[in-house]
Every structure is written in C-alpha cells, then in structure tokens.
Design an enzyme around this catalytic site. Structure first.
Site, short mmCIF file in Angstrom:
data_model
loop_
_atom_site.label_atom_id
_atom_site.label_comp_id
_atom_site.label_asym_id
_atom_site.label_seq_id
_atom_site.Cartn_x
_atom_site.Cartn_y
_atom_site.Cartn_z
N LYS A 216 0.73 -1.33 -0.02
CA LYS A 216 -0.03 0.15 -0.04
C LYS A 216 0.84 1.26 0.00
O LYS A 216 2.05 1.07 0.50
CB LYS A 216 -1.10 -0.03 1.09
CG LYS A 216 -2.15 -1.09 0.89
CD LYS A 216 -3.32 -1.04 1.66
CE LYS A 216 -4.45 -1.93 1.17
NZ LYS A 216 -5.30 -2.31 2.04
N ARG A 256 -3.54 -10.33 4.51
CA ARG A 256 -3.64 -10.02 2.82
C ARG A 256 -2.62 -9.79 2.28
O ARG A 256 -2.26 -8.65 2.20
CB ARG A 256 -5.18 -9.53 2.69
CG ARG A 256 -5.66 -9.63 1.48
CD ARG A 256 -6.68 -8.63 1.19
NE ARG A 256 -7.23 -8.41 -0.24
CZ ARG A 256 -6.83 -7.77 -1.17
NH1 ARG A 256 -5.84 -6.79 -0.83
NH2 ARG A 256 -7.46 -7.51 -2.22
N1 PMM Z 1 -7.44 -3.86 0.38
C1 PMM Z 1 -7.62 -3.87 -0.82
C2 PMM Z 1 -8.68 -4.70 -1.57
N2 PMM Z 1 -9.37 -5.57 -0.53
N3 PMM Z 1 -9.72 -6.53 1.37
C3 PMM Z 1 -9.52 -6.64 2.80
N4 PMM Z 1 -10.08 -7.32 3.79
N5 PMM Z 1 -8.42 -5.88 3.32
C4 PMM Z 1 -7.64 -5.06 2.74
O1 PMM Z 1 -6.94 -4.25 2.94
C5 PMM Z 1 -8.01 -4.67 1.28
C6 PMM Z 1 -9.12 -5.67 0.64
C7 PMM Z 1 -6.96 -3.14 -1.84
O2 PMM Z 1 -5.62 -3.54 -1.97
P1 PMM Z 1 -5.39 -4.10 -3.48
O3 PMM Z 1 -5.73 -3.02 -4.58
O4 PMM Z 1 -3.96 -4.24 -3.59
O5 PMM Z 1 -6.25 -5.39 -3.77
#
Ligand code: PMM
Length: 298
Positions: A216, A256
């Site tokens: 991030k 994640r």
């Molecule tokens: N961050 C993203 C997308 N989905 N879901 C959960 N549970 N927690 C998160 O921090 C989260 C998520 C955005 O990140 P990405 O674009 O790298 O997938």
C-alpha cells in the site's frame, strides 16, 4: 470453513485481482488462464485462501457494474475451486457474492463491511460462510475526503463494532465474522501507522482480525527517496513482510498479501522461533528508561 475462522496459526490470504489493469493483455481466455495459473501458484506458495476481486478499490477508482464484476470473477472462482483452491470473493455486492458462493467461493471479503449493500447480510447468513467486515466509509471516489477521525483507532473500533452488531442482528453467526481495519481506505499514512501500532485495541473486539497492508502507498511513502519520490509498488515487499509479521505477532488472525511466498517464509521463521507475541496491551504502561536498562542488563 468455520475451521478457517478459528485457525490458530496465521492465515495467509493471497491477492488475485482480475481487473483489466492486472490482466490487460491477451484475449479473455488468456486472461482466465493467467488468473487461474496465478491463483494456483499462490496456493502452492502457502496461501490458505486466494482472494479474487473484480473491481478496483483504489482511491479515486470509478465503479463498474455488477454484471461486469461477476463476469470477471466467476470463471476464475469456478476453475480455482475445481483445482482445489480455497477462494474468497472480494466484493461489496450481494448479487456478486451470492453468485460467487454458488460458483464455489468459501468466504466473502467485503471491503464495505456490509455497508454498501444491505442485502449482503442475508446472503452471508444463508450461506453460513465466513464474512470479512472491513472498516470502510465510502466508495473509492469519495474516500479521501472521509479520512477524518478524532482518534482513528477508537473511531475505527467503534465503527467495526457497529458493523458487527448489524451483522449479528441480521442473523449472521458470530463465529463467521472477521474484522479488518481497512488500511488505506479513508485513511492517511499516519492513520495506517496508528492502526498498525495499536492493533490490540481492535483485537479487543473479540473477533479474528485480518490485516491488509501489502504494497500500500503508505509503505511507498515510508520508503521514499530524499526528494520524496515514493518507492514503487513492486519494491515494497520487504516492508510488506515486516508489517505482516508484526501484525501476526500482535495477534492478527491473518494477512492479505500479494507475494505469498515472501510472507509465508517470514511466518515460518516466526513460527520456528516459537511464534513470539508482542507483549503489548492497550492498558500496559509505557516502558520507562529504567525498565529498558534493566532489560539490557539481563
Ligand atoms: N485492500 C484492498 C482490497 N481488498 N480486503 C481486505 N479485507 N482488506 C484490505 O486491506 C483490502 C481488501 C486493496 O488492495 P489491493 O488493490 O492491493 O487489492
């Protein structure tokens, strides 16, 4: 799948975004093959869950319609499930979640914590599946203006408690719920660091906690060059691994991440050293210089 929620060891969720910017080249089937191949590799690298998302949640992103989102995720979910991969669907839409569960998804990862679609609680309740309730204040286009808090940890905790209450009131079983502070969602870099360093206050809610810091932008800002150029996304892996291990050591249920192998390796080291926990609680007194000297002497 309740077993996964109750897992004692850290759960690693691998990220598989099937958005056009992730898989922009080639035709539809090439995209599908690439996505499925990547999902299998994530599982083989140690992901307990592969999280499939069809809609970008990046700050400022435009929304797509439900049909497009479903078209992107459903074939990947079907194929990965057939290959024996445990899958979560990253969606805030009840319709998409319902179709994803029918296609074999085992978990709903809802970045809106149930706020975006009032029908989501019914879908999750009827499916008896785990539901990740992430802290969220609004869709991507609006989230920057929503990053105002009195005390970000206290406010996020209170808002997550409301999401839990709403889920329970709708008949979702408590043992299906997982909370997530939603790093980067209506949060500044300072908010993300504050949440990361005070996880015990969120763990105090009594639910498993998922932590999603991977690559991030606040990590990019931390590692910026002297002239302020953020570290590019692909070079934030060591920082991601560090935040993930620290979160697990603070008591997080899972992380994640994009690079599952790196995180799984680091967590293997953590486990081999006895799974040490950070001995902090929100009520602990701050360590004094005297304590520190004492600790060093010993
Ligand atoms: N961050 C993203 C997308 N989905 N879901 C959960 N549970 N927690 C998160 O921090 C989260 C998520 C955005 O990140 P990405 O674009 O790298 O997938």
């Amino acid at each position: 799948m309740t077993d996964l929620v109750r897992a004692s060891g850290p759960v690693v969720m691998g990220v598989l975004n099937v958005t056009p910017d992730s898989f922009s080249d080639g035709g539809r089937y090439a995209d599908l093959d690439a996505a499925v191949g990547h999902g299998v590799r994530l599982r083989d690298a140690g992901a307990h869950l592969v999280d499939i998302g069809g809609e970008s949640t990046r700050p400022g992103a435009e929304r797509i319609d439900a049909a497009t989102e479903a078209e992107r995720v459903l074939p990947v979910i079907r194929e990965l499930t057939a290959a024996g991969v445990t899958v979560s669907v990253d969606t805030s839409r009840a319709r998409v979640a319902e179709a994803a569960l029918a296609a074999g998804a085992a978990v709903v990862n809802d970045v809106s914590g149930g706020l975006a679609d009032p029908d989501m609680a019914r879908v999750v309740r009827d499916a008896h599946c785990p539901w990740v309730l992430m802290h969220w204040r609004g869709h991507s286009r609006a989230m920057r203006e929503l990053a105002t808090y009195t005390d970000v940890v206290v406010d996020v905790r209170a808002e997550l408690a409301q999401r839990i209450d709403t889920a329970l009131a709708a008949g979702v079983a408590a043992d299906r719920l997982i909370v997530d502070p939603g790093l980067g969602f209506a949060k500044t870099a300072a908010h993300n660091w504050e949440l990361s360093s005070r996880l015990p206050e969120l763990l105090d809610l009594g639910y498993p906690l998922l932590f999603g810091a991977s690559r991030k932008s606040y990590l990019g800002r931390l590692l910026a060059t002297a002239d302020g150029t953020p570290r590019p996304t692909a070079q934030r892996e060591a920082a991601t691994v560090a935040t993930s291990v620290l979160a697990v050591a603070a008591g997080a249920w899972g992380v994640r991440v994009h690079d599952v192998q790196a995180t799984a390796d680091a967590l293997a080291v953590w486990a081999a050293t006895g799974s040490p926990r950070l001995a902090v609680s929100p009520h602990d007194e701050k360590r004094t210089p005297h304590d520190h000297e004492h600790g060093v002497r010993r």
